[in-house]
Motif scaffolding. Structure first.
Motif, mmCIF file in Angstrom:
data_model
loop_
_atom_site.group_PDB
_atom_site.id
_atom_site.type_symbol
_atom_site.label_atom_id
_atom_site.label_comp_id
_atom_site.label_asym_id
_atom_site.label_seq_id
_atom_site.Cartn_x
_atom_site.Cartn_y
_atom_site.Cartn_z
ATOM 1 N N ASP A 183 0.827 -1.207 0.000
ATOM 2 C CA ASP A 183 0.000 0.000 0.000
ATOM 3 C C ASP A 183 0.862 1.259 0.000
ATOM 4 N N ILE A 185 2.247 1.720 -3.502
ATOM 5 C CA ILE A 185 1.215 2.255 -4.398
ATOM 6 C C ILE A 185 0.975 3.728 -4.100
ATOM 7 N N GLN A 186 0.971 4.083 -2.828
ATOM 8 C CA GLN A 186 0.799 5.492 -2.451
ATOM 9 C C GLN A 186 1.968 6.334 -2.958
ATOM 10 N N ARG A 237 -0.983 4.112 -13.574
ATOM 11 C CA ARG A 237 -2.172 3.248 -13.511
ATOM 12 C C ARG A 237 -1.829 1.808 -13.890
ATOM 13 N N ILE A 250 0.365 0.233 -11.029
ATOM 14 C CA ILE A 250 -0.472 -0.075 -9.858
ATOM 15 C C ILE A 250 -1.326 -1.316 -10.138
ATOM 16 N N SER A 251 -1.829 -1.444 -11.351
ATOM 17 C CA SER A 251 -2.602 -2.644 -11.717
ATOM 18 C C SER A 251 -1.732 -3.898 -11.621
ATOM 19 N N LEU A 256 0.891 -4.303 -9.677
ATOM 20 C CA LEU A 256 1.156 -4.554 -8.256
ATOM 21 C C LEU A 256 -0.060 -5.148 -7.561
ATOM 22 N N ASN A 257 -1.225 -4.650 -7.880
ATOM 23 C CA ASN A 257 -2.433 -5.212 -7.272
ATOM 24 C C ASN A 257 -2.648 -6.651 -7.721
#
Length: 155
Positions: free
Chosen positions: A83, A86-87, A142, A145-146, A148-149
């Protein structure tokens, strides 16, 4: 012989101290004295080389008994670390910073070389060329982050 900057030397020294330990605590002034540099040089090295993108968390305590704690983290074992990463990416990321994150994921054996290469291609300037650097950096963020998620939910 390879010319190394003082920042490279300080980074290597701190990584050597860290070794196999999970974390170290240092006094900025002591390290600065050891390398005969101003304390702000130590701040610069820590701020640019020991980032969450590179797999490190840094905490500092100011004052007479102050210290800087550098902690090596596993990027995907701890949801809070992911998290934070991502932040740190936020809504925009430069190509070089994205590549650093992918390099760290590879070095930490979170992804294979092939997966890393595919991610690098997907995040490259050539792939995301939209004619506007700001839009490109937003799109890169974007996509990263995708990625990583998606990694978060792999077993």
């Amino acid at each position: 012989m390879e010319n190394k900057s003082i920042s490279d030397i300080i980074e290597a020294y701190l990584k050597e101290i860290l070794g196999n330990s999970a974390q170290i605590e240092i006094r900025r002034s002591e390290i600065a004295n050891q390398f005969d540099v101003v304390p702000s040089q130590i701040n610069y090295v820590i701020k640019t080389r020991f980032t969450i993108q590179n797999g490190y968390l840094v905490q500092s305590k100011r004052g007479g008994g102050g210290y800087i704690r550098i902690e090596r983290v596993n990027l995907l074992d701890d949801v809070n670390v992911l998290d934070s990463l991502i932040q740190a990416i936020g809504s925009s990321i430069r190509e070089r910073d994205a590549f650093d994150i992918i390099q760290t994921l590879y070095e930490e054996k979170v992804i294979t070389r092939r997966e890393g290469d595919l991610m690098l291609v997907a995040l490259s300037k050539q792939t995301l060329a939209v004619g506007d650097g700001k839009v490109e950096d937003q799109l890169r963020a974007r996509v990263l982050i995708s990625f990583l998620n998606r990694l978060r939910y792999e077993s």
